[in-house]
Design a protein around this motif. Structure first.
Motif, PDB file in Angstrom:
ATOM      1  N   GLU A 352      42.267 -16.585  -9.916  1.00 55.18           N
ATOM      2  CA  GLU A 352      41.545 -16.803 -11.631  1.00 55.18           C
ATOM      3  C   GLU A 352      39.619 -16.327 -10.598  1.00 55.18           C
ATOM      4  O   GLU A 352      39.076 -16.160 -11.802  1.00 55.18           O
ATOM      5  N   LYS A 374      38.950 -14.502 -14.224  1.00 55.17           N
ATOM      6  CA  LYS A 374      37.692 -15.810 -14.893  1.00 55.17           C
ATOM      7  C   LYS A 374      35.973 -15.483 -14.275  1.00 55.17           C
ATOM      8  O   LYS A 374      35.446 -14.984 -14.840  1.00 55.17           O
ATOM      9  N   LYS A 396      39.407 -12.574 -19.877  1.00 55.71           N
ATOM     10  CA  LYS A 396      39.616 -14.622 -19.070  1.00 55.71           C
ATOM     11  C   LYS A 396      38.025 -14.460 -18.570  1.00 55.71           C
ATOM     12  O   LYS A 396      37.719 -15.879 -18.374  1.00 55.71           O
ATOM     13  N   THR A 398      34.720 -14.993 -17.434  1.00 54.49           N
ATOM     14  CA  THR A 398      34.056 -15.361 -17.711  1.00 54.49           C
ATOM     15  C   THR A 398      31.907 -14.543 -17.027  1.00 54.49           C
ATOM     16  O   THR A 398      30.809 -15.268 -17.906  1.00 54.49           O
TER      17      THR A 398
END
Length: 593
Positions: A352, A374, A396, A398
């Motif tokens: 992630e 992310k 996904k 960010t």
């Protein structure tokens, strides 16, 4: 009479008075011998009693945390308790009035309302907790509800026991049932200690120990391996020193280990590979100056691996691919060198967040295909080449930070809200990108857009009005041209805190009179362009403004008094030319302080 009879028998002629005196003299001597004998017996008895009293344990009655009149352990039951505690802690420790163990023993024997006996089930558990209390200055804790009173220890602040929630009736004084303590959580509670006591191992079923964010100036506990049932150990944010002991390998069930933000030194030993249940390992911000041992990559259950700012050297091992459950990888701010082997990251499909920033990594950017990815932070390295296509389809993602490398090429036009709908932070400053900012970056989700110090050209798109969540826009030190769409900025971007248009040379227009509507602005850098006109009074409405740079422009007139009044607020620096623009409150004029 005896003497007379004796003299008659032997035919002696003796004066009876002389014989009487002689007998009385002998009687006195015999009497003295008897008295001396009795005195010796009495003296011996007295010395025996005194000896017993002297070798008895001198103690003090405690009232609260204060010592009062001296006493001695004379009750057999108390002696048995003292002997048991001495067996656990050592006589030299438990009978030393300067130690936490001594104070804990006093409390157990004299002050604890439970009055536990040597065979009480929770005697040692209660003594272990009391020792920790005194060793960490419990009287100064921020919160210490129920500690060292008659309430069962399972209800002391920060303490949890197995099954105690179902035994609420045992809350009352005098209940000495044994529910093993399974958790101690005293995070951010002002614990102060130079040494954590070994008596904590008396909590034999402890599974969670959280003493993070306190004031522990202690060596890493060498006895930690004896807490074999531990699942979670958090000692982060203290000043713990020393090295991770080899005995840590004994904690086979440990799942979380966080010792970040301390002053641990040395190397991470190969024994770390014995913690086969470990899911989270955080040793960040310690001056370890070591390499990552290969044995660590055998911890197949690892989900979090954080070695941020630990002085790690060497390269990123291809064995990293064995950590297939890894979700967070942070190796940032180290001295890692070389390129990143593609195969090392490809199997990490659960990843992630990856932080490899501030190293000496070279080569092209690694291709990342983690469907859960992310956050990517690769800034301050020596990567070359362009932005890989694989990043464009990370739906996904960010945060993407590629700042301060040697990247070239254009910013891919496919990097857009459609392909990256969750992208909120895009940072590419300090590279050599050319071309324009694609319209896809002017996204309604974008919060931080940093593209300063590149070779970007073109104009600032009117699509900037879509960036309603934007808090920071930095495109300074590029080659943008044209007028700034102030109407779009002021009318839509009310959250803007940082606006950097500095040193683009060819941006034109005036500073709008309603710029004071951007009330969140903290940094406003407009210098090194072709702006003309005057400084509007509404700048004085920017009460949060810290830095205001308008040097090397074509401004005229005088700086309004309302702007100078910002010095009474948060203003830290104000740079202008001070020639055509008259300024009496600037910190720098034309680059000169």
């Amino acid at each position: 009479k005896k003497m007379e009879t004796a003299s008659d028998n032997v035919g002696l002629s003796v004066d009876p008075s002389i014989l009487g005196n002689h007998i009385r003299s002998q009687d006195k001597k015999e009497s003295k011998r008897l008295v001396r004998g009795k005195a010796k017996v009495i003296l011996a008895f007295t010395l025996g009693v005194l000896t017993i009293l002297c070798i008895a344990i001198p103690l003090f009655v405690m009232k609260g945390d204060k010592f009062e009149r001296p006493l001695y352990i004379v009750e057999l039951e108390d002696v048995e308790v003292a002997n048991l505690l001495a067996k656990e802690s050592g006589k030299n420790v438990v009978f030393n009035p300067e130690t936490a163990q001594y104070k804990a023993m006093l409390w157990v024997i004299y002050s604890d309302p439970m009055k536990l006996k040597v065979d009480s089930e929770n005697l040692l558990q209660r003594y272990g907790l009391a020792t920790m209390y005194y060793a960490t200055r419990g009287e100064d804790w921020d919160e210490s509800e129920n500690w060292l009173n008659g309430v069962n220890e399972c209800y002391w602040y920060g303490v949890k026991c197995f099954g105690h929630d179902q035994l609420a009736t045992n809350y009352f004084y005098g209940d000495s049932f044994l529910d093993p303590v399974t958790e101690i959580n005293l995070e951010s509670n002002n614990l102060v200690s130079l040494s954590l006591p070994i008596e904590m191992v008396l909590l034999r079923k402890l599974r969670v120990l959280n003493l993070s964010q306190n004031k522990l100036y202690t060596e890493f506990p060498p006895w930690i391996g004896k807490m074999a049932d531990l699942r979670e150990l958090k000692l982060n944010n203290n000043l713990i020193h020393g090295t991770l002991p080899t005995a840590i390998r004994e904690i086979k069930y440990l799942e979380k280990l966080d010792v970040s933000n301390n002053v641990l030194t040395g190397r991470i030993r190969s024994e770390i590979g014995s913690l086969i249940s470990l899911r989270e390992l955080n040793v960040a911000n310690n001056p370890l100056s070591s390499t990552i041992p290969e044995e660590l990559y055998a911890l197949s259950k690892l989900e979090v691996l954080d070695f941020h700012d630990t002085g790690m050297r060497g390269s990123i091992s291809s064995s990293l691919q064995q950590l297939s459950d890894l979700e967070i990888l942070d190796l940032g701010e180290n001295y890692l060198e070389g390129s990143i082997y593609y195969g090392a990251l490809a199997p990490l499909t659960k990843l992630e967040a990856i932080f490899l920033d501030s190293n000496i990594l070279t080569g092209v950017l690694p291709k990342l295909f983690g469907v859960e990815l992310k956050k990517i932070s690769l800034h301050n390295n020596r990567f070359t080449g362009s932005i890989p296509d694989s990043i464009l389809f990370e739906h996904k993602i960010t945060h993407l930070d590629l700042s301060y490398n040697s990247l070239t090429g254009t910013i891919p036009s496919d990097l857009s809200e459609a392909n990256n709908p969750r992208l909120t932070h895009f940072l590419i400053q300090g590279n050599s990108f050319i071309g324009t900012l694609p319209d896809g970056l002017y996204s309604s989700n974008m919060e931080v857009l940093h593209a300063a110090n590149n070779l970007l050209t073109g104009t600032i798109s009117l699509a900037i009005s879509e960036m309603i969540e934007l808090t920071a826009l930095r495109i300074d030190d590029n080659e943008f041209t044209g007028t700034v769409p102030w109407t779009s900025i002021i009318g839509s971007i009310q959250k803007l805190e940082i606006l950097g248009l500095h040193n683009n040379k060819y941006l034109t227009g005036t500073i709008p009179s309603d710029i004071g509507l951007l009330t969140e602005l903290r940094d406003l850098a407009l210098g090194g362009n072709q702006f003309d006109g005057t400084i509007p009074k509404s700048v004085g409405l920017l009460k949060n403004l810290r830095h205001f740079w308008v040097e090397d422009l074509k401004l005229t007139g005088s700086v309004p008094t309302s702007v100078c009044d910002l010095w009474e607020k948060d203003l830290k620096s104000f740079m202008s030319d001070c020639v055509e623009l008259k300024c009496t409150c600037c910190t720098s004029c034309g680059g000169l302080s």
